[in-house]
Design a protein around this motif. Structure first.
Motif, PDB file in Angstrom:
ATOM      1  N   ASP A 197      37.332 -15.881  16.053  1.00  0.00           N
ATOM      2  CA  ASP A 197      38.706 -15.725  16.986  1.00  0.00           C
ATOM      3  C   ASP A 197      38.206 -15.214  18.329  1.00  0.00           C
ATOM      4  O   ASP A 197      38.505 -16.066  19.258  1.00  0.00           O
ATOM      5  N   PHE A 198      37.109 -14.670  18.191  1.00  0.00           N
ATOM      6  CA  PHE A 198      36.571 -14.099  19.516  1.00  0.00           C
ATOM      7  C   PHE A 198      35.618 -15.251  20.212  1.00  0.00           C
ATOM      8  O   PHE A 198      35.876 -15.613  21.388  1.00  0.00           O
ATOM      9  N   ALA A 199      35.234 -15.974  19.356  1.00  0.00           N
ATOM     10  CA  ALA A 199      34.588 -17.044  19.788  1.00  0.00           C
ATOM     11  C   ALA A 199      35.212 -18.216  20.307  1.00  0.00           C
ATOM     12  O   ALA A 199      34.931 -18.857  21.659  1.00  0.00           O
ATOM     13  N   ARG A 200      36.544 -18.375  19.821  1.00  0.00           N
ATOM     14  CA  ARG A 200      37.530 -19.342  20.380  1.00  0.00           C
ATOM     15  C   ARG A 200      37.999 -18.732  21.807  1.00  0.00           C
ATOM     16  O   ARG A 200      38.140 -19.356  22.560  1.00  0.00           O
ATOM     17  N   ALA A 201      38.362 -17.430  21.736  1.00  0.00           N
ATOM     18  CA  ALA A 201      38.915 -16.862  22.995  1.00  0.00           C
ATOM     19  C   ALA A 201      37.938 -16.922  24.060  1.00  0.00           C
ATOM     20  O   ALA A 201      38.437 -16.947  25.189  1.00  0.00           O
ATOM     21  N   PHE A 202      36.632 -16.546  23.696  1.00  0.00           N
ATOM     22  CA  PHE A 202      35.833 -16.264  24.935  1.00  0.00           C
ATOM     23  C   PHE A 202      35.115 -17.501  25.272  1.00  0.00           C
ATOM     24  O   PHE A 202      34.536 -17.851  26.480  1.00  0.00           O
ATOM     25  N   PHE A 203      34.742 -18.438  24.394  1.00  0.00           N
ATOM     26  CA  PHE A 203      33.769 -19.510  24.728  1.00  0.00           C
ATOM     27  C   PHE A 203      34.718 -20.776  24.397  1.00  0.00           C
ATOM     28  O   PHE A 203      34.507 -22.058  24.944  1.00  0.00           O
ATOM     29  N   GLY A 204      35.792 -20.923  23.697  1.00  0.00           N
ATOM     30  CA  GLY A 204      36.557 -22.102  23.081  1.00  0.00           C
ATOM     31  C   GLY A 204      37.554 -22.372  24.351  1.00  0.00           C
ATOM     32  O   GLY A 204      38.633 -23.356  23.745  1.00  0.00           O
ATOM     33  N   VAL A 205      37.467 -21.820  25.504  1.00  0.00           N
ATOM     34  CA  VAL A 205      38.887 -21.998  26.413  1.00  0.00           C
ATOM     35  C   VAL A 205      38.300 -23.317  27.497  1.00  0.00           C
ATOM     36  O   VAL A 205      37.000 -23.681  27.595  1.00  0.00           O
ATOM     37  N   GLU A 206      39.258 -23.678  28.152  1.00  0.00           N
ATOM     38  CA  GLU A 206      38.799 -24.531  29.273  1.00  0.00           C
ATOM     39  C   GLU A 206      37.957 -25.853  28.747  1.00  0.00           C
ATOM     40  O   GLU A 206      37.073 -26.311  29.195  1.00  0.00           O
ATOM     41  N   ASP A 207      38.430 -26.569  27.974  1.00  0.00           N
ATOM     42  CA  ASP A 207      37.812 -27.839  27.148  1.00  0.00           C
ATOM     43  C   ASP A 207      37.271 -28.606  28.279  1.00  0.00           C
ATOM     44  O   ASP A 207      38.126 -29.120  29.165  1.00  0.00           O
ATOM     45  N   GLY A 208      36.176 -28.995  28.370  1.00  0.00           N
ATOM     46  CA  GLY A 208      35.485 -30.057  29.027  1.00  0.00           C
ATOM     47  C   GLY A 208      34.964 -29.527  30.448  1.00  0.00           C
ATOM     48  O   GLY A 208      34.416 -30.252  31.360  1.00  0.00           O
ATOM     49  N   ASP A 209      35.285 -28.307  30.844  1.00  0.00           N
ATOM     50  CA  ASP A 209      34.680 -27.756  31.968  1.00  0.00           C
ATOM     51  C   ASP A 209      33.139 -27.436  31.747  1.00  0.00           C
ATOM     52  O   ASP A 209      32.690 -26.764  30.863  1.00  0.00           O
ATOM     53  N   TYR A 210      32.458 -27.816  32.543  1.00  0.00           N
ATOM     54  CA  TYR A 210      31.166 -27.853  32.599  1.00  0.00           C
ATOM     55  C   TYR A 210      30.657 -26.696  33.719  1.00  0.00           C
ATOM     56  O   TYR A 210      29.142 -26.348  33.655  1.00  0.00           O
ATOM     57  N   THR A 211      31.658 -26.164  34.439  1.00  0.00           N
ATOM     58  CA  THR A 211      30.936 -25.147  35.638  1.00  0.00           C
ATOM     59  C   THR A 211      30.626 -23.719  34.947  1.00  0.00           C
ATOM     60  O   THR A 211      31.638 -23.223  34.309  1.00  0.00           O
ATOM     61  N   PRO A 212      29.481 -23.270  35.136  1.00  0.00           N
ATOM     62  CA  PRO A 212      29.042 -21.749  34.684  1.00  0.00           C
ATOM     63  C   PRO A 212      30.365 -20.959  34.714  1.00  0.00           C
ATOM     64  O   PRO A 212      30.624 -20.793  35.979  1.00  0.00           O
ATOM     65  N   ALA A 213      30.651 -19.908  33.571  1.00  0.00           N
ATOM     66  CA  ALA A 213      31.617 -19.169  33.640  1.00  0.00           C
ATOM     67  C   ALA A 213      31.058 -17.881  33.487  1.00  0.00           C
ATOM     68  O   ALA A 213      30.599 -17.431  32.511  1.00  0.00           O
ATOM     69  N   PRO A 214      30.892 -16.916  34.608  1.00  0.00           N
ATOM     70  CA  PRO A 214      30.059 -15.747  34.401  1.00  0.00           C
ATOM     71  C   PRO A 214      30.895 -14.769  33.530  1.00  0.00           C
ATOM     72  O   PRO A 214      32.105 -14.784  33.619  1.00  0.00           O
ATOM     73  N   TYR A 215      30.395 -13.632  33.122  1.00  0.00           N
ATOM     74  CA  TYR A 215      31.048 -12.753  32.295  1.00  0.00           C
ATOM     75  C   TYR A 215      30.363 -11.169  32.426  1.00  0.00           C
ATOM     76  O   TYR A 215      29.050 -11.171  32.760  1.00  0.00           O
ATOM     77  N   THR A 216      31.052 -10.294  32.103  1.00  0.00           N
ATOM     78  CA  THR A 216      30.528  -8.876  32.161  1.00  0.00           C
ATOM     79  C   THR A 216      30.862  -8.284  30.912  1.00  0.00           C
ATOM     80  O   THR A 216      31.415  -8.550  29.930  1.00  0.00           O
ATOM     81  N   PHE A 217      30.211  -7.137  30.977  1.00  0.00           N
ATOM     82  CA  PHE A 217      30.541  -6.358  29.784  1.00  0.00           C
ATOM     83  C   PHE A 217      31.869  -5.894  29.436  1.00  0.00           C
ATOM     84  O   PHE A 217      32.648  -6.085  28.239  1.00  0.00           O
ATOM     85  N   GLU A 218      32.583  -5.665  30.663  1.00  0.00           N
ATOM     86  CA  GLU A 218      34.269  -5.478  30.431  1.00  0.00           C
ATOM     87  C   GLU A 218      34.906  -6.932  30.038  1.00  0.00           C
ATOM     88  O   GLU A 218      35.696  -6.729  29.217  1.00  0.00           O
ATOM     89  N   ASP A 219      34.228  -7.651  30.384  1.00  0.00           N
ATOM     90  CA  ASP A 219      34.964  -9.018  29.692  1.00  0.00           C
ATOM     91  C   ASP A 219      35.056  -9.418  28.226  1.00  0.00           C
ATOM     92  O   ASP A 219      35.731  -9.609  27.590  1.00  0.00           O
TER      93      ASP A 219
END
Length: 656
Positions: free
Chosen positions: A466-488
């Motif tokens: 469920d974490f994988a889908r919420a964190f990585f499985g969003v914005e299908d088809g978007d190729y622009t790098p999405a940065p994240y932090t510890f807080e994210d």
């Protein structure tokens, strides 16, 4: 205070200085003689330009001739548009994505000659930033041309071999210079390559034209180019891994010999299941196509390197044809494919830097690599690359390794994220004490801990999936790098199940044990135990690698010729003075062999019997006596009766 930079000199000045000899050309200018003789004064170079988020004019043309197979030489011609006459700095890439450190092989660049309007333009290397080259663009020049060679190592002792008689690996960042002062995404490059006749290739780049042996690709920005390497070879096969899928996924395989390409229908089906299981884990794709680049070789240098739309994977030549006996590379494709989501699309904010000469920070590698190590092994099991039992046996070896990693007494796991910068992946003599890039596999144990805790607290309704889908499985088809932090990361975990995840993670990242974080095993329904015989997985793996493991008994691991490969810090062998590189000549009066060592350890269960070794240490021989009496010990996982088999569920293929 740092010493002043050396001056940028015009072409005329450099020609004058040439008469002073090479040292003077590089660093010093003639100056009026001082009243008292002393060293020549350096002239400060101007500072490197600040990075701007603005386009670089025109298109850089990069031509690589990769036909010199005998001498392993790549010839490069690069034409770079310029903005104006005057000072210009060119960078050779230093901080390479996926390598996590400043490891650009600048020593393999040779023969650099720069011209403009047909005339030579002299260059000066920056003495504080030796990956930077200063030039003075002459008046009237609209572009400069750089010609040089990238010299592939011819033996492994020189570095990673990237060209053989049968195949090659083009990594563009090792074969280019680029103008300083711009974000990588602001520099457009059009690459082309000349390959030996009859060779075929795989790459995430898209061909624009082909003429004979020359292929020219569509222009891309520098960041995409560096993220799009090539494998090419005389023995080549492409396999469609997602027939009818919405975005092509292909395996591009090169091999030392053609028979290595002979995958069975069952093996192809397993690789296709890897794609299916990744889709079911994440629920989104962040690429328009994906190319596995796979070298089945023992000649080309080994590699496992992630990219957004491809990956570089070096596996044993018998990956397909020796499926039952060659298991060491079995999870590599799953690991690198997982990185398309974790590390490439979503990447740590402190790794999203302007260009390849800006230092990276590795504070979140326990997510980038540790969670990828976890999901890579999970996907390998779910797809059938490994069986459930093989995955359990592999996990037992990981748990035992880090449960006895005594270096955590002084060095927390978080600090190992700095290891690619500190040691740059050089061998270590005392690995268990120095520690290494432990964020990979100890990170795997932490994420198992997270996964089983989520399952426990939700009675199996939710999991790390469920974490994988919420964190990585969003914005299908978007190729622009999405940065994240510890807080994210913490925020997303709390969205799955509320808990003090910040404290949970920091305790494991910053603590000192004792022992590895093995709570995930217990919650998963298993405990780490030791048996007198190795598991089938360990027996097969170490047979493939020609290793013999006595880590959890004497405290040593040996290789071919009974040479000691590692010594566990504070183990019986360590206390007896053994060290890596020594050769065991005899055991209890018999010629040394793995079986002789095993038999001696077993015999020493008698408290009146010791293990006696004759060691060869360079040109010295000596005899040591090791008082160890607990027998052979090899790690296994044992089911905890009456508990849910959560670990078994984690490894089970997803049906939707």
């Amino acid at each position: 205070m740092f010493p002043a930079r050396l001056a940028l000199l015009g072409a005329a000045s450099l020609l004058v200085l040439a008469s002073l000899g090479p040292p003077a050309v590089a660093q010093q200018a003639a100056a009026p003689a001082p009243a008292v003789a002393g060293p020549a004064l350096p002239i400060a170079l101007p500072p490197l330009p600040q990075v701007q988020d603005a386009p670089w004019p025109g298109v850089v043309r990069l031509q690589v001739d990769a036909t010199d197979l005998n001498r392993r030489i790549f010839d490069v011609t690069e034409t770079i548009p310029v903005e104006r006459a005057g000072p210009l700095v060119l960078f050779f890439p230093e901080w390479l994505p996926g390598n996590h450190g400043p490891v650009g092989p600048i020593a393999q660049l040779a023969g650099l000659e720069i011209t403009a309007n047909g005339q030579r333009v002299e260059w000066v290397r920056d003495t504080l930033h030796p990956f930077a080259f200063h030039i003075d663009v002459p008046q009237g020049a609209s572009e400069i041309t750089a010609r040089f060679q990238h010299l592939s190592p011819t033996t492994g002792s020189q570095g990673r071999v990237t060209m053989t008689a049968e195949m090659l690996n083009i990594q563009w960042e090792k074969m280019l210079l680029y103008p300083a002062g711009r974000w990588s995404r602001n520099i457009t490059v059009q690459p082309s390559v000349t390959l030996p006749d009859g060779w075929r290739f795989g790459t995430a780049l898209e061909p624009e034209t082909a003429s004979g042996a020359v292929t020219t690709f569509r222009p891309v920005n520098l960041e995409v180019l560096v993220d799009s390497p090539m494998f090419a070879g005389v023995h080549y096969r492409q396999i469609d891994l997602d027939p009818g899928g919405r975005s092509p996924v292909r395996a591009n395989i090169v091999a030392d010999k053609p028979e290595s390409l002979e995958a069975t229908d069952e093996q192809i089906g397993i690789l296709r299941d890897l794609i299916t299981q990744a889709d079911r884990l994440y629920g989104a794709r962040h690429f328009d196509h994906y190319d596995f680049l796979i070298a089945m070789t023992d000649k080309l240098g080994g590699i496992g390197l992630e990219h957004h739309r491809s990956s570089e994977n070096s596996v044993d030549p018998e990956f397909f044809t020796g499926w039952a006996t060659h298991v060491g590379d079995r999870d590599l494709l799953a690991h690198e494919y997982n990185h398309s989501w974790d590390g490439k699309w979503r990447r740590p904010a402190d790794q999203l830097v302007p260009n390849f000469n800006t230092p990276l920070q590795n504070s979140l590698l326990w997510v980038y690599e540790g969670q990828t190590q976890y999901f890579g092994q999970v996907l390998a099991a779910r797809s059938g690359l490994t069986s459930k039992q093989q995955a359990l046996d592999s996990l037992a070896m990981t748990a035992a390794t880090f449960d006895t990693r005594v270096g955590r007494q002084w060095r927390a796991l978080q600090d190992t994220a700095n290891d690619p910068i500190i040691s740059q992946r050089q061998p270590k003599g005392w690995l268990s004490w120095q520690r290494d890039e432990d964020y990979y596999s100890e990170g795997q144990l932490i994420w198992l801990d997270v996964d089983t805790l989520i399952r426990e607290r939700t009675n199996g309704r939710k999991s790390l999936d469920d974490f994988a889908r919420a964190f990585f499985g969003v914005e299908d088809g978007d190729y622009t790098p999405a940065p994240y932090t510890f807080e994210d990361v913490v925020r997303t975990l709390n969205g799955v199940v509320p808990y003090d995840w910040a404290d949970f993670l920091r305790t494991r990242l910053d603590g000192h044990g004792p022992g590895a974080p093995l709570d995930g095993l217990a919650r998963g329904g298993y405990r780490l135990v030791y048996a007198e015989t190795p598991s089938d997985w360990q027996k097969t793996l170490y047979g493939e690698y020609k290793r013999n493991d006595f880590t959890y008994s004497l405290g040593i691991q040996t290789g071919e010729g009974n040479v000691i490969r590692s010594v566990q810090w504070n183990s019986p062998a360590f206390q007896a003075g053994l060290a890596t590189g020594m050769e065991i000549v005899a055991v209890n009066g018999r010629a040394a062999s793995p079986s002789a060592i095993s038999e001696a350890i077993t015999a020493a269960k008698d408290p009146n019997t010791a293990v006696e070794l004759i060691l060869k240490d360079a040109d010295r021989y000596r005899t040591v006596r090791i008082d160890y009496h607990d027998g052979l010990r090899y790690p296994r996982l044992e089911r905890i009766a009456g508990t849910p088999d959560r670990l078994g569920d984690i490894l089970t293929p997803r049906r939707r």
